[in-house]
Enzyme design. Structure first.
Site, mmCIF file in Angstrom:
data_model
loop_
_atom_site.group_PDB
_atom_site.id
_atom_site.type_symbol
_atom_site.label_atom_id
_atom_site.label_comp_id
_atom_site.label_asym_id
_atom_site.label_seq_id
_atom_site.Cartn_x
_atom_site.Cartn_y
_atom_site.Cartn_z
ATOM 1 N N LYS A 198 -12.425 44.916 -57.205
ATOM 2 C CA LYS A 198 -13.125 45.988 -57.554
ATOM 3 C C LYS A 198 -13.636 46.782 -56.311
ATOM 4 O O LYS A 198 -13.718 47.750 -56.042
ATOM 5 C CB LYS A 198 -14.536 45.495 -58.310
ATOM 6 C CG LYS A 198 -14.084 45.590 -59.610
ATOM 7 C CD LYS A 198 -15.375 45.318 -60.517
ATOM 8 C CE LYS A 198 -15.308 45.227 -62.202
ATOM 9 N NZ LYS A 198 -16.603 45.103 -62.687
ATOM 10 N N GLU A 246 -19.044 43.111 -65.545
ATOM 11 C CA GLU A 246 -20.210 43.508 -64.863
ATOM 12 C C GLU A 246 -20.084 45.310 -64.874
ATOM 13 O O GLU A 246 -18.756 45.749 -64.564
ATOM 14 C CB GLU A 246 -20.244 43.354 -63.524
ATOM 15 C CG GLU A 246 -20.383 41.646 -63.108
ATOM 16 C CD GLU A 246 -20.168 41.496 -61.788
ATOM 17 O OE1 GLU A 246 -21.194 42.242 -60.956
ATOM 18 O OE2 GLU A 246 -19.258 40.733 -61.194
ATOM 19 N N ARG A 283 -6.224 33.741 -62.290
ATOM 20 C CA ARG A 283 -6.488 35.371 -62.331
ATOM 21 C C ARG A 283 -5.076 35.937 -62.233
ATOM 22 O O ARG A 283 -4.178 35.493 -61.734
ATOM 23 C CB ARG A 283 -7.660 35.626 -61.255
ATOM 24 C CG ARG A 283 -6.892 35.408 -59.888
ATOM 25 C CD ARG A 283 -8.091 36.128 -58.840
ATOM 26 N NE ARG A 283 -8.200 37.609 -58.998
ATOM 27 C CZ ARG A 283 -9.036 38.208 -58.258
ATOM 28 N NH1 ARG A 283 -10.074 37.603 -57.882
ATOM 29 N NH2 ARG A 283 -9.044 39.507 -58.679
#
Length: 796
Positions: free
Chosen positions: A515, A285, A505
């Site tokens: 983020k 993104e 992850r």
């Protein structure tokens, strides 16, 4: 029917499993595993044997429940009839049948081909068994005579099975035992004595080579490193042509299930479009800077495509125009190139907005979407209560008109959404009629002002994967619960379906990789921008002096697994250190200088000594001025010497690296009592026969010319950003910031060779660590960032 309690479900399952004569241990294991328990219960009921069956049939049903290919569920009833009618009698026959059905999938079943593949009706006669046993024994007669009844007859049984594929193993074993006894005769007392195990003769250890490892044989650490370097981390993932097997089974609240896979025609169409190549995508993104977790995703996505000779798209997942910036798009493309990856194509989810809109209309027409007027809070409340939206059953024509009004900007923002008609009672919240489109009167950074409705991630991601013919959609485990909605949408729209695989992850100690938290640190100025070297953003790591190769090696060692957990920061430092040790030229510098006057040198003395870029490895050299005034580290002098101290002390001799031994003859203190200057003598001709150099070897810097002070620089020494191992677990995570994460050292001194370095150059400053030249450097005002220390300081 009322929902059963867990105890009631287990009791009913126990009754059924006893009826099919499962062994007690097998039965207990099946009851314990809820998912498998449900599958076996369904299998027993579908087979129609709730009242019981033979033990052999029960064992085969157990195998069906655990191994049946989900893409061929339409044929499971047929297979179960084969078992209950004794057409299939052995595991060998069942395994062959399951393999055949996996290849058939949901296509029409060729019963004759299934019979042939599974050996249905094939009769292996006693005569054939006897002949196969005799032939096998003849080949091993000598060994049998030597080892007698201590020989491993399971090996012989396997050979007989290879000769007679559909043989009944019990009958083959009985015939083998009969013929072995006929060959060897009855067992003797010696045959009944357990043979002694042969002791292994220990090989003599080879002499150790320099560095401690055995000559010609790598040590354990080297062998371990070679293992992760050479292993294929993607070996477990299927090939594109195998993408017709079950991807997932979607469970619905009414008890029904949907097994989703590609049809043979759809897979063939996909393979024609891709040429059978692997196609992956890296879909960031554009709402922030990439961090080391994204480096792992790059390694997975770009790395797999490269390893399989395929292609990887860089796809910007730009469905939220309010959070996206051109700055982030440019950064992402630049940092991907720095990491060494080259996208096959750069695409944007917004490139497909028109096609996504058309598919949304198709979704409404199929009764699989509706326009809803609930607010976000109302949707959350309905989800918690498992209640449907009041507009869930509105007429299709009405939803079509309202969706068109939304597209034309005739509906206010927040007043309507398009929701997928999934399963509002589902235990998986990601099947609770997710939002497909929402209204946002915001210009898009890539698509411009054409749209005022924007698709959601849950609607867009899977469809663009299908439109781009992605073969492997690889993502982290937090998306696993979205797998059901991913495949549900592709199924109702009848599109191609990629393989989805979730991996763990990357979580690294003493850091945050969220983020949202990274943005808070940057926005509120807890750090100095996205490229602050204390952050594990890729821009921060680069500025700190870390190389792409070190990051990629670290990601390779982490692998593509589903094992969750934190990775200690020292693991990353290890790879950084290994890479920099091999590539960083050595230089001399002093961080906290202490002046030393060499009294037996003339005031105007000047010479150059030769230093090595890579000591002990050959390669280049550089020169270092040597004059009457030199500087050493202040911590390398003590007024009182000790056995474990290798620095300078009164009357003690040490070696100046690449130069001469010096002996401290005195020192001067300042007004505060601190030592300000040393006096020493040097020994020019110290390499006499049989003489040993001093143990202590110090880094140093001299005046480049008599009376001229050495070039100075600023050194930035970094520590962990957080004091705790797992920060970010509470709302008070900012209180865990390390107040000593950055130490700025002013007045450090450099040799001329180091002072000439340019921004981005990397060095090992001997005895001090690995450093790189920071972009803040200016002419005459160099700034060095310490990348990492020379040794691991991790507390073991």
């Amino acid at each position: 029917m009322a929902t059963q309690t867990r105890e009631e479900q287990e009791a009913e399952a126990t009754r059924l499993f006893e009826a099919i004569q499962l062994a007690p241990g097998t039965l207990a294991g099946a009851i314990k595993n809820a998912k498998f328990r449900q599958a076996l219960v369904q299998t027993v009921r579908e087979a129609g044997v709730e009242s019981g069956c033979t033990k052999q049939q029960g064992a085969l049903l157990y195998t069906v429940a655990s191994k049946y290919p989900g893409n061929a569920l339409v044929h499971r009833k047929t297979l179960l009839e084969y078992i209950t009618s004794d057409k299939l009698k052995s595991n060998a026959q069942l395994d062959a049948a399951l393999e055949f059905l996996a290849q058939t999938g949901s296509e029409p079943l060729d019963a004759a081909a299934l019979d042939e593949a599974a050996g249905v009706g094939v009769v292996v006669t006693p005569e054939q068994i006897s002949a196969a046993v005799a032939s096998t024994l003849a080949q091993h007669a000598q060994r049998l005579q030597e080892e007698r009844y201590h020989a491993n007859t399971n090996v012989l049984l396997a050979e007989i099975r290879a000769r007679l594929k559909w043989v009944d193993l019990a009958a083959a074993k009985a015939e083998l035992e009969r013929q072995v006894e006929a060959l060897l005769g009855p067992k003797t007392e010696a045959d009944c004595v357990k043979p002694e195990r042969k002791k292994k003769i220990k090989e003599k250890k080879p002499a150790k080579a320099e560095g401690g490892a055995a000559a010609g044989k790598p040590g354990p650490a080297a062998a371990e490193e070679e293992a992760w370097r050479t292993a294929d981390p993607y070996a477990f993932l299927p090939r594109p042509e195998e993408n017709n097997k079950c991807h997932t089974t979607v469970a619905f609240s009414d008890g029904s299930q949907l097994s989703i896979s590609n049809s043979a025609e759809r897979l063939a169409e996909h393979l024609r479009a891709t040429g059978g190549r692997v196609v992956t995508r890296f879909p960031p993104e554009p709402n922030g800077y990439l961090h080391i977790g994204h480096a792992k995703a790059m390694f997975v996505d770009f790395g797999m495509a490269a390893a399989r000779g395929g292609d990887c798209f860089l796809r910007f997942d730009d469905t939220n125009p309010e959070a996206e910036k051109r700055e982030y798009i440019d950064h992402i493309q630049e940092i991907i190139a720095w990491m060494g990856w080259t996208p096959h194509r750069v695409t944007y989810s917004s490139d497909y907005f028109e096609r996504l809109y058309e598919l949304a209309v198709q979704l409404i027409k199929g009764g699989n979407a509706y326009v809803c007027h609930q607010t976000g809070e109302e949707i959350k409340e309905s989800r918690d209560k498992r209640e449907p939206s009041p507009w869930r059953d509105r007429p299709i024509a009405e939803s079509l008109q309202l969706f068109e009004d939304m597209r034309r900007g005739l509906v206010d923002e927040g007043k309507a959404t398009l929701r997928m008609r999934q399963d509002h009672r589902n235990d998986n919240y990601n099947m609770f009629d997710l939002i497909a489109y929402r209204i946002k009167f915001t210009e898009h950074p890539h698509a411009g002002d054409r749209w005022c409705i924007y698709p959601s991630y849950d609607y867009t991601h899977c469809l663009v994967d299908a439109l781009e013919n992605i073969t492997h959609s690889l993502c982290t485990l937090e998306f696993e619960s979205r797998r059901a909605s991913y495949y549900w949408l592709l199924d109702v729209l009848d599109t191609y379906k990629p393989v989805v695989w979730e991996y763990s992850r990357l979580n690294i100690t003493n850091n945050v990789l969220s983020k949202r938290k990274l943005n808070r640190l940057v926005t509120d100025r807890y750090v100095n921008g996205w490229d602050d070297p204390r952050l594990l953003t890729l821009a921060g790591l680069r500025r700190r002096g870390v190389t792409p190769q070190a990051i990629n090696n670290f990601c390779r060692e982490m692998g593509v697994t589903r094992s969750e957990g934190e990775v200690y920061l020292h693991k990353l430092d290890h790879h950084i250190r290994i890479d920099l040790d091999a590539t960083s030229a050595r230089r001399l510098a002093v961080l906290r200088p202490l002046r030393v006057t060499i009294t037996n040198l003339a005031e105007g003395h000047w010479e150059e000594v030769e230093a090595q870029d890579f000591p002990g490895r050959g390669g280049g050299v550089y020169t270092v001025p040597f004059t009457r005034v030199v500087y050493i580290e202040a911590t390398d002098f003590r007024e009182q010497d000790s056995k474990d101290f290798y620095g300078l002390a009164p009357g003690k001799t040490i070696m100046l690296r690449y130069a001469y031994p010096i002996t401290c003859t005195g020192f001067k203190k300042g007004p505060g009592g601190e030592v300000e200057e040393l006096e020493a003598t040097y020994e020019r001709d110290f390499r006499g026969e049989g003489r040993k150099p001093p143990k202590g070897v110090l880094n140093w810097v001299a005046q480049p010319k008599p009376g001229v002070e050495p070039p100075s620089f600023e050194a930035r020494l970094y520590d962990t950003l957080f004091t705790t191992q797992s920060p970010g677990g509470s709302e008070t995570w900012l209180e865990e910031l390390n107040p000593n994460s950055l130490e700025v050292v002013l007045g450090a001194l450099a040799t001329p060779a180091l002072a000439a370095a340019r921004v981005g150059d990397r060095f090992q400053l001997e005895r001090l660590g690995y450093f790189t030249v920071d972009p803040d450097s200016r002419d005459g005002a160099m700034v060095l960032n310490r990348t990492c220390a020379l040794k691991d300081s991790f507390a073991k």
